[in-house]
Scaffold this motif. Structure first.
Motif, PDB file in Angstrom:
ATOM      1  N   ASN A 224      -3.424  -0.137  14.845  1.00  0.00           N
ATOM      2  CA  ASN A 224      -2.488  -1.274  14.665  1.00  0.00           C
ATOM      3  C   ASN A 224      -1.218  -0.512  14.441  1.00  0.00           C
ATOM      4  O   ASN A 224      -0.609  -0.760  13.397  1.00  0.00           O
ATOM      5  CB  ASN A 224      -2.994  -1.966  13.376  1.00  0.00           C
TER       6      ASN A 224
ATOM      7  N   CYS B 217       2.451   7.201  13.286  1.00  0.00           N
ATOM      8  CA  CYS B 217       0.965   6.882  13.599  1.00  0.00           C
ATOM      9  C   CYS B 217       0.422   7.520  15.029  1.00  0.00           C
ATOM     10  O   CYS B 217      -0.604   7.557  15.290  1.00  0.00           O
ATOM     11  CB  CYS B 217       0.612   5.197  14.079  1.00  0.00           C
TER      12      CYS B 217
ATOM     13  N   ASN C 153      -4.705  10.889  11.039  1.00  0.00           N
ATOM     14  CA  ASN C 153      -5.502  10.455  12.281  1.00  0.00           C
ATOM     15  C   ASN C 153      -5.751  11.925  12.955  1.00  0.00           C
ATOM     16  O   ASN C 153      -5.724  12.119  14.223  1.00  0.00           O
ATOM     17  CB  ASN C 153      -4.542   9.698  13.093  1.00  0.00           C
TER      18      ASN C 153
ATOM     19  N   ARG D 154      -6.196  10.038   7.320  1.00  0.00           N
ATOM     20  CA  ARG D 154      -5.236   9.046   7.348  1.00  0.00           C
ATOM     21  C   ARG D 154      -4.148   9.679   8.220  1.00  0.00           C
ATOM     22  O   ARG D 154      -3.096   8.767   8.751  1.00  0.00           O
ATOM     23  CB  ARG D 154      -4.462   9.019   5.923  1.00  0.00           C
TER      24      ARG D 154
ATOM     25  N   GLN E  35       2.213  -0.998  14.400  1.00  0.00           N
ATOM     26  CA  GLN E  35       3.145  -2.287  14.302  1.00  0.00           C
ATOM     27  C   GLN E  35       4.514  -2.258  14.560  1.00  0.00           C
ATOM     28  O   GLN E  35       5.219  -1.391  13.750  1.00  0.00           O
ATOM     29  CB  GLN E  35       3.038  -2.818  12.866  1.00  0.00           C
TER      30      GLN E  35
ATOM     31  N   VAL F 192      -5.772  -1.739   8.751  1.00  0.00           N
ATOM     32  CA  VAL F 192      -4.920  -0.808   8.934  1.00  0.00           C
ATOM     33  C   VAL F 192      -3.723  -1.122   7.718  1.00  0.00           C
ATOM     34  O   VAL F 192      -3.215  -2.294   7.563  1.00  0.00           O
ATOM     35  CB  VAL F 192      -4.154  -0.626  10.260  1.00  0.00           C
ATOM     36  N   GLU F 193      -3.174   0.022   7.160  1.00  0.00           N
ATOM     37  CA  GLU F 193      -2.069  -0.154   6.388  1.00  0.00           C
ATOM     38  C   GLU F 193      -0.821  -0.815   6.746  1.00  0.00           C
ATOM     39  O   GLU F 193      -0.379  -0.601   8.074  1.00  0.00           O
ATOM     40  CB  GLU F 193      -1.752   1.184   5.757  1.00  0.00           C
ATOM     41  N   ASN F 194      -0.252  -1.729   6.086  1.00  0.00           N
ATOM     42  CA  ASN F 194       0.965  -2.367   6.479  1.00  0.00           C
ATOM     43  C   ASN F 194       2.084  -1.230   6.778  1.00  0.00           C
ATOM     44  O   ASN F 194       2.071  -0.372   5.819  1.00  0.00           O
ATOM     45  CB  ASN F 194       1.373  -3.476   5.595  1.00  0.00           C
ATOM     46  N   GLN F 195       2.715  -1.265   7.700  1.00  0.00           N
ATOM     47  CA  GLN F 195       3.519  -0.055   8.324  1.00  0.00           C
ATOM     48  C   GLN F 195       5.309  -0.565   7.931  1.00  0.00           C
ATOM     49  O   GLN F 195       6.063   0.215   8.092  1.00  0.00           O
ATOM     50  CB  GLN F 195       3.352   0.372   9.531  1.00  0.00           C
TER      51      GLN F 195
ATOM     52  N   GLN G 171     -10.195   1.651   5.208  1.00  0.00           N
ATOM     53  CA  GLN G 171      -8.838   1.538   5.609  1.00  0.00           C
ATOM     54  C   GLN G 171      -9.088   2.258   7.035  1.00  0.00           C
ATOM     55  O   GLN G 171      -9.646   3.392   7.136  1.00  0.00           O
ATOM     56  CB  GLN G 171      -8.011   2.400   4.902  1.00  0.00           C
TER      57      GLN G 171
ATOM     58  N   CYS H  35      -3.917   4.550  11.248  1.00  0.00           N
ATOM     59  CA  CYS H  35      -2.990   3.529  11.526  1.00  0.00           C
ATOM     60  C   CYS H  35      -2.803   3.364  13.015  1.00  0.00           C
ATOM     61  O   CYS H  35      -2.143   2.389  13.605  1.00  0.00           O
ATOM     62  CB  CYS H  35      -1.523   3.851  10.825  1.00  0.00           C
TER      63      CYS H  35
ATOM     64  N   SER I  38       5.814   3.002  12.020  1.00  0.00           N
ATOM     65  CA  SER I  38       4.929   2.953  13.112  1.00  0.00           C
ATOM     66  C   SER I  38       4.826   4.475  13.873  1.00  0.00           C
ATOM     67  O   SER I  38       4.127   4.971  14.429  1.00  0.00           O
ATOM     68  CB  SER I  38       5.100   2.006  14.293  1.00  0.00           C
TER      69      SER I  38
END
Length: 750
Positions: free
Chosen positions: A351, A363, A116, A114, A353, A264-267, A345, A348, A360
């Motif tokens: 995506n 990410c 990355n 997660r 955001q 992708v998890e909502n940021q 999942q 991030c 964001s």
């Protein structure tokens, strides 16, 4: 109440310590017996067969112990979560993702994913030449414009064949089908699906999101897309790729057998609630997920009964929520809340955001980390973000990038050329490259990329069937004429603009900033993208002519201003002269001024007065008299009724005709004979040339075009134009027989 939990915690800690100690002793004994140290490394390679066998046995045992450790730590984290009693909406997705993710990784490894970062493991890659399917819902003029930038960013990085699946309304279908047909990108397939046929599937869902009913269409993809399509990447139109889309496609291979969707998890904090008083979002797992980028395993979704499942979820939640706030995203999240095992999942960076107040920035740490940028704020490029200037420049790079450069072959991947591409290739092969006029002939058959209805367009047909559209073409250097034309002509307008990708964006900004232009919705702007060394003036005219929605057209040039009220006058003349049942071309007399500032005449009487004073002239009187002399200006001065004139050599008036008139001959490019040839063909088809007594237009001054300069300075240019004239006469004779001989005779007598 916490005593039982504390007792359980102590038991788990003791168990964990015992297992770790047992593992250490086991490995120590193994090392002592063999007289050497054991290196626990995933990349260790032994030299003998015995050592390999021993390593496999030990590795197998280590995996078993690690799995036991993972299960204990998972139970421990769950017990701690129960003891802490967190609020349901205030936790992330790490806990359940760890249990649903692929492979035997533990919770710590999942956290690393997660974040990355990847150490030993290599990301899977798509196979060379593997076909990648991309789906997108696109409706309306603005979304059609946005999706082109998305497609450019994908094509720029891609190394695989692509198949785009567009769910569109009528407008987007017309725009995108024309664009891709004229773009002719190798190894790219495009399919369209009628959104109107899917509306009944989602129209029962109340939606507050600005995307309207089309924001719910992604829920229907298992039904909309072909039944034999097993998986697809689904994207919003406001996405920009910063890497090869094949990397995202390869993540399908990481799915477990149960996983059917990648997100992708909502940021933002939207699904955590409490953003304002009485803020009540739809149920979601932790922060929820953003549906701007989706990996859909369509085959598995159909197998589990997706259509029924999302419907039941939506019906259940709507009983209390009443409507969706974020369209399909709310329903996807409510579904995942009930079925977390079905989701994979994504990191991030797939995506990022860029809406206000998102996380964001977590990410990425370097530019190389960026994969996909999502402009998911209604503010789009004006969103607040610490690095927004960098993201904006990246977006503008693709926005203004020359799309012609993306027509590159994928070497090593077989591709089936489109029928249009095959015809073009054969035509090019038949040309003689040693021909002095090769470039002219090549321009005639060249296919230019075309984007229809670049801006919002609305047209309501009139009841009497007499409506008329002003048709013209222009380039960037005539842009300043648009506002004046819109003031002089209140009827529909069809304009074809010959521009580069960057110039098209300049035009867009100009039009959006103009009070006159942005308030006119009955003007169709069609972009013909620049390519080649000549201005394909007649091709550009034909694009404007083909996209007219009225029964009649007024064929003019953009540097002419019609007299105020000409639109209504022409509609009355159409009825009076029975143009619906006869072949007529109504001539609008042309004049010119050398003054950049002119008090425009409001009537014929005022024009005649200015003509007598020398403020105005008959058009090209001092340069090209033959072009408009047959209009008979002397007769027009006193005429009160329409009168017929005969065709003469080099006559090139501006006319009103039915929409089904012949198109312009595209062999004529740049300067010379582009309108003359068209009037000649109208005469060959026996159109009567009728001059209107109370109509007129005035040419406004401007600098000479680049093409007329080439005509005047280049003997080769003039030679080729003469050659094309002769060939046009021959083609006219073959098409219309002996009746066309008069044109050849008239030309020889000049």
């Amino acid at each position: 109440m916490l005593c039982p939990c504390r007792g359980k915690l102590k038991l788990l800690v003791v168990s964990l310590s015992f297992v770790i100690l047992f593992t250490w002793l086991y490995l120590l004994v193994g090392n002592s017996e063999n007289g050497r140290s054991l290196l626990l490394s995933a990349c260790l390679v032994e030299s003998t067969e015995a050592r390999l066998l021993e390593r496999d046995v030990l590795a197998s045992r280590v995996r078993e112990v690690e799995e036991e450790n993972r299960q204990i730590r998972l139970q421990l984290s769950q017990s701690q979560g129960l003891a802490a009693q967190p609020a349901e909406g205030n936790y992330g997705n790490q806990q359940w993702v760890a249990s649903a993710d692929t492979g035997p990784e533990d919770v710590e490894n999942t956290a690393e994913e997660r974040a990355n970062h990847s150490e030993c493991s290599r990301s899977p890659t798509a196979e060379k030449c593997e076909l990648i399917h991309v789906a997108c819902v696109c409706a309306g003029h603005n979304a059609s414009r946005d999706v082109v930038t998305l497609v450019k960013s994908i094509l720029f990085h891609r190394r695989n064949p692509l198949h785009f699946h567009f769910i569109t309304d009528t407008v987007a279908n017309q725009i995108l089908s024309t664009l891709f047909q004229s773009w002719m990108v190798p190894s790219v397939q495009v399919s369209f699906y009628d959104a109107d046929e899917l509306k009944s599937e989602v129209s029962w869902i109340p939606n507050k999101h600005y995307s309207g009913i089309y924001g719910l269409m992604k829920l229907t993809l298992t039904k909309a897309l072909p039944s034999n399509l097993s998986k697809a990447i689904v994207l919003d139109t406001d996405i920009t790729f910063a890497t090869d889309i094949a990397e995202l496609w390869a993540i399908f291979r990481k799915f477990t057998e149960k996983q059917v969707i990648g997100l992708v998890e909502n940021q933002s904090d939207w699904y955590l609630g409490n953003l304002w008083k009485n803020h009540k979002p739809w149920p979601a797992l932790g922060r929820g997920f953003n549906t701007g980028v989706i990996l859909l395993y369509l085959e598995r979704l159909r197998r589990i009964g997706w259509e029924q499942m999302w419907r039941l979820t939506a019906e259940r939640e709507l009983m209390s929520m009443l409507s969706t706030s974020l369209a399909d995203q709310d329903i996807f999240n409510a579904f995942i809340k009930q079925n977390p095992v079905l989701v994979h999942q994504l990191p991030c960076f797939w995506n990022v955001q860029l809406s206000d107040h998102t996380r964001s920035e977590q990410c990425y740490t370097e530019v190389s980390d960026l994969k996909v940028i999502h402009w998911n704020s209604p503010k789009k490029l004006r969103v607040k973000n610490k690095h927004v200037e960098f993201f904006r420049n990246l977006y503008l790079t693709f926005l203004e990038y020359d799309g012609n450069l993306l027509r590159r072959e994928l070497f090593g991947c077989p591709s089936q050329a489109s029928s249009e591409g095959t015809v073009l290739q054969h035509a090019l092969e038949e040309l003689d490259e040693d021909d002095q006029c090769y470039d002219f002939r090549r321009e005639r058959i060249m296919v230019h990329r075309v984007h229809l209805y670049f801006l919002q367009y609305e047209y309501t047909p009139t009841d009497d069937g007499t409506d008329i559209t002003l048709v013209a073409q222009l380039s960037m250097d005539r842009l300043q004429m648009l506002e004046a034309i819109c003031k002089h002509w209140e009827g529909p307008i069809s304009l074809a603009l010959y521009m580069s990708d960057a110039e098209a964006q300049q035009f867009l900004r100009y039009a959006q900033a103009s009070e006159v232009l942005k308030n006119r919705k009955n003007v169709g702007y069609h972009i013909v993208y620049k390519e080649g060394q000549f201005y394909p003036v007649n091709l550009v005219r034909n694009v404007a002519l083909r996209n007219v929605n009225t029964p009649y057209v007024f064929l003019t040039d953009v540097d002419f201003l019609p007299v105020y009220g000409l639109y209504d006058y022409l509609r009355k003349s159409i009825v009076q002269l029975d143009m619906a049942n006869t072949k007529k071309a109504l001539v609008v007399p042309a004049f010119e001024t050398l003054r950049y500032r002119l008090s425009f005449p409001k009537s014929k009487a005022e024009l005649l007065s200015m003509l007598d004073m020398g403020t105005l002239y008959t058009f090209r009187y001092h340069v090209w008299t033959k072009g408009h002399a047959p209009t008979n200006y002397a007769k027009w001065r006193t005429a009160t009724t329409p009168y017929k004139v005969e065709w003469e050599a080099d006559f090139e008036p501006y006319v009103v005709v039915r929409r089904d008139c012949p198109e312009y001959d595209q062999r004529f490019v740049g300067f010379g004979w582009n309108k003359v040839s068209h009037i000649m063909e109208l005469d060959a088809q026996e159109y009567d040339l009728i001059v209107l007594p109370n109509a007129f237009m005035i040419h406004m001054p401007h600098a000479p075009s680049f093409d007329i300069s080439k005509f005047r300075s280049s003997p080769s240019y003039r030679y080729c134009l003469t050659t094309l004239k002769d060939e046009f006469h021959q083609d006219l004779s073959r098409k219309y027989g002996s009746a066309a001989l008069k044109y050849l005779t008239a030309q020889r007598n000049i």
